[in-house]
Design a protein around this motif. Structure first.
Motif, short mmCIF file in Angstrom:
data_model
loop_
_atom_site.label_atom_id
_atom_site.label_comp_id
_atom_site.label_asym_id
_atom_site.label_seq_id
_atom_site.Cartn_x
_atom_site.Cartn_y
_atom_site.Cartn_z
N ILE A 155 -10.41 7.08 7.85
CA ILE A 155 -11.06 8.38 7.98
C ILE A 155 -11.75 8.69 6.66
N ASN A 156 -13.08 8.75 6.68
CA ASN A 156 -13.86 9.08 5.49
C ASN A 156 -14.04 10.59 5.37
N ALA A 157 -14.15 11.08 4.13
CA ALA A 157 -14.27 12.52 3.86
C ALA A 157 -13.09 13.24 4.51
N ALA A 158 -11.90 12.70 4.26
CA ALA A 158 -10.71 13.12 5.01
C ALA A 158 -10.08 14.42 4.52
N ALA A 159 -10.52 14.96 3.40
CA ALA A 159 -9.86 16.14 2.84
C ALA A 159 -10.50 17.45 3.27
N GLY A 160 -11.47 17.40 4.19
CA GLY A 160 -12.10 18.62 4.67
C GLY A 160 -11.36 19.23 5.84
N GLY A 161 -11.97 20.25 6.42
CA GLY A 161 -11.33 20.94 7.53
C GLY A 161 -11.07 20.04 8.71
N LEU A 162 -12.00 19.14 9.01
CA LEU A 162 -11.80 18.21 10.12
C LEU A 162 -10.68 17.22 9.80
N GLY A 163 -10.64 16.75 8.56
CA GLY A 163 -9.58 15.82 8.18
C GLY A 163 -8.20 16.42 8.33
N ALA A 164 -8.09 17.74 8.08
CA ALA A 164 -6.79 18.41 8.21
C ALA A 164 -6.26 18.34 9.63
N LEU A 165 -7.16 18.18 10.61
CA LEU A 165 -6.75 18.01 12.00
C LEU A 165 -6.69 16.54 12.39
N LEU A 166 -7.68 15.76 11.95
CA LEU A 166 -7.82 14.39 12.40
C LEU A 166 -6.73 13.48 11.82
N VAL A 167 -6.39 13.66 10.55
CA VAL A 167 -5.36 12.80 9.94
C VAL A 167 -4.03 12.91 10.69
N PRO A 168 -3.47 14.11 10.85
CA PRO A 168 -2.18 14.18 11.56
C PRO A 168 -2.25 13.82 13.03
N ARG A 169 -3.41 14.10 13.69
CA ARG A 169 -3.50 13.76 15.11
C ARG A 169 -3.57 12.25 15.29
N ALA A 170 -4.31 11.56 14.42
CA ALA A 170 -4.37 10.10 14.50
C ALA A 170 -3.00 9.49 14.21
N LYS A 171 -2.30 10.06 13.24
CA LYS A 171 -0.95 9.59 12.92
C LYS A 171 -0.01 9.80 14.10
N ALA A 172 -0.10 10.96 14.73
CA ALA A 172 0.75 11.25 15.88
C ALA A 172 0.45 10.34 17.06
N ALA A 173 -0.79 9.82 17.12
CA ALA A 173 -1.17 8.90 18.20
C ALA A 173 -0.69 7.48 17.95
N GLY A 174 -0.04 7.26 16.80
CA GLY A 174 0.55 5.95 16.52
C GLY A 174 -0.27 5.06 15.62
N ALA A 175 -1.33 5.61 14.99
CA ALA A 175 -2.18 4.80 14.12
C ALA A 175 -1.59 4.69 12.72
N THR A 176 -1.96 3.63 12.02
CA THR A 176 -1.80 3.56 10.57
C THR A 176 -3.06 4.18 9.98
N VAL A 177 -2.90 5.28 9.25
CA VAL A 177 -4.05 6.07 8.82
C VAL A 177 -4.36 5.83 7.35
N VAL A 178 -5.58 5.39 7.10
CA VAL A 178 -6.12 5.27 5.74
C VAL A 178 -7.11 6.41 5.56
N ALA A 179 -6.86 7.28 4.59
CA ALA A 179 -7.71 8.44 4.35
C ALA A 179 -8.48 8.25 3.05
N ALA A 180 -9.80 8.38 3.12
CA ALA A 180 -10.64 8.23 1.94
C ALA A 180 -11.22 9.58 1.56
N ALA A 181 -11.10 9.93 0.28
CA ALA A 181 -11.58 11.21 -0.21
C ALA A 181 -11.96 11.04 -1.69
N ARG A 182 -12.25 12.17 -2.33
CA ARG A 182 -12.75 12.15 -3.71
C ARG A 182 -11.81 12.92 -4.62
N GLY A 183 -11.17 12.23 -5.58
CA GLY A 183 -10.37 12.91 -6.59
C GLY A 183 -8.90 13.00 -6.25
N ALA A 184 -8.08 13.14 -7.29
CA ALA A 184 -6.63 13.10 -7.15
C ALA A 184 -6.09 14.24 -6.29
#
Length: 326
Positions: A155-184
């Motif tokens: 998931i690119n640009a994962a720290a935005g509003g959409l990422g806040a929904l997409l990261v946990p939903r993809a994880k809940a669907a059974g995926a291994t989630v790699v999140a790419a964003a900018r900065g610590a």
């Protein structure tokens, strides 16, 4: 009523407070007393003059495409029982089958009744507005990707509003989630949302950290999106829905065909209609029950809409950005 107008195309400084007459609901419309307005990256692009070939906006216009608040009036043909209900709604006229994103940065806004979705008890309006645009987008991306348990997802640009929904939903669907964003700060946040791996795509070697993936959800666009395309395994899927870098990626369609990679651009990713609305209501019900938490990273008073735009453009924001109106 107080509004924020785009008085000319340009930088955040062209967002200027103004007073306009209160709106009146027409046929199949409602008036919403706005408590919170959604702020989109698209709003900043339109304000700058981008996208005029697709969205019919011309200054002066009231910026904003989404609101959360209480229905205060209804027009002819609308059930009066909606008055007093807490709702979220996309606003703006429809021209040539495209909704024009305007009218949201205001104390009161008019919405077509078909755009109105009631907010369940127990869910604050500030949280509810995070689902208005990003909820259907996240659900639509997962629907079109046909994600299977055990797949590896970037998931690119994962720290935005959409990422806040997409990261946990993809994880809940059974995926291994790699999140790419900018900065610590952003990397720490996506880990909190459930990412198995967090990488900074501004660092050299980030592609090696990611490795091969089955699916790319690309909200970054530009060079980052183009580089990520090369990570998709044969038979994988690449979904391009955002241009946080300023432009959409230029993907080699011949290469996609050779590798059997299914490419879906923003035009193919529409997800609306009765099924999408049911899923949106279910998503808000989950949040109201405490099983899922939306993330508002920053809130600005209505009069500081220019500061909100400046923060988004400087990539200083995380999660959802909103304007507090009421």
């Amino acid at each position: 009523m107080r509004v924020i107008q785009v008085v000319r195309f340009g930088g955040p400084e062209v967002l200027v407070p103004a007073d306009l007459a209160d709106p009146v609901a027409g046929d199949a419309e409602v008036v919403v007393d706005v408590e919170v307005a959604d702020v989109l990256f698209l709003d900043t692009q339109l304000r700058s003059g981008w996208g005029r070939g697709y969205f019919a906006v011309s200054p002066p216009y009231v910026a904003g495409n989404g609101v959360a608040g209480t229905v205060s009036a209804v027009g002819p043909g609308v059930d009066s029982a909606l008055v007093g209900r807490r709702v979220i709604a996309r606003v703006g006229p429809t021209m040539n089958e495209v909704q024009v994103p305007m009218g949201g940065y205001a104390e009161r806004a008019v919405a077509a009744v078909g755009e109105v979705v009631e907010v369940p008890d127990g869910l604050p309006l500030r949280d509810a507005v995070t689902f208005l645009h990003d909820g259907p987008t996240a659900l639509g991306l997962l629907h079109h990707a046909a994600l299977q348990p055990g797949e590896r997802v970037l998931i690119n640009a994962a720290a935005g509003g959409l990422g806040a929904l997409l990261v946990p939903r993809a994880k809940a669907a059974g995926a291994t989630v790699v999140a790419a964003a900018r900065g610590a700060r952003k990397l720490e946040l996506v880990r909190e949302w459930g990412a198995d791996v967090a990488v900074d795509y501004t660092e050299s070697g980030w592609l090696d950290e990611v490795g091969g993936v089955d699916i790319v959800f690309d909200g970054a666009g530009g060079a980052v999106g183009e580089e990520a395309f090369g990570l998709v395994a044969e038979g994988g899927r690449y979904l391009s829905y955002g241009a946080a870098s300023g432009d959409f990626p230029r993907v080699d369609q011949a290469d996609a065909s050779r590798r059997g990679v299914r490419y879906l651009g923003i035009q193919e990713l529409r997800y609306d209609g009765p099924e999408a609305r049911r899923e949106l209501r279910a998503l808000m019900a989950e949040a109201a029950a405490g099983r899922f938490r939306p993330f508002v990273g920053q809130a600005f008073p209505l009069e500081r809409a220019a500061d909100a735009h400046a923060a988004i453009e400087a990539r200083r924001t995380v999660g959802k950005t909103v304007l507090e109106v009421g």
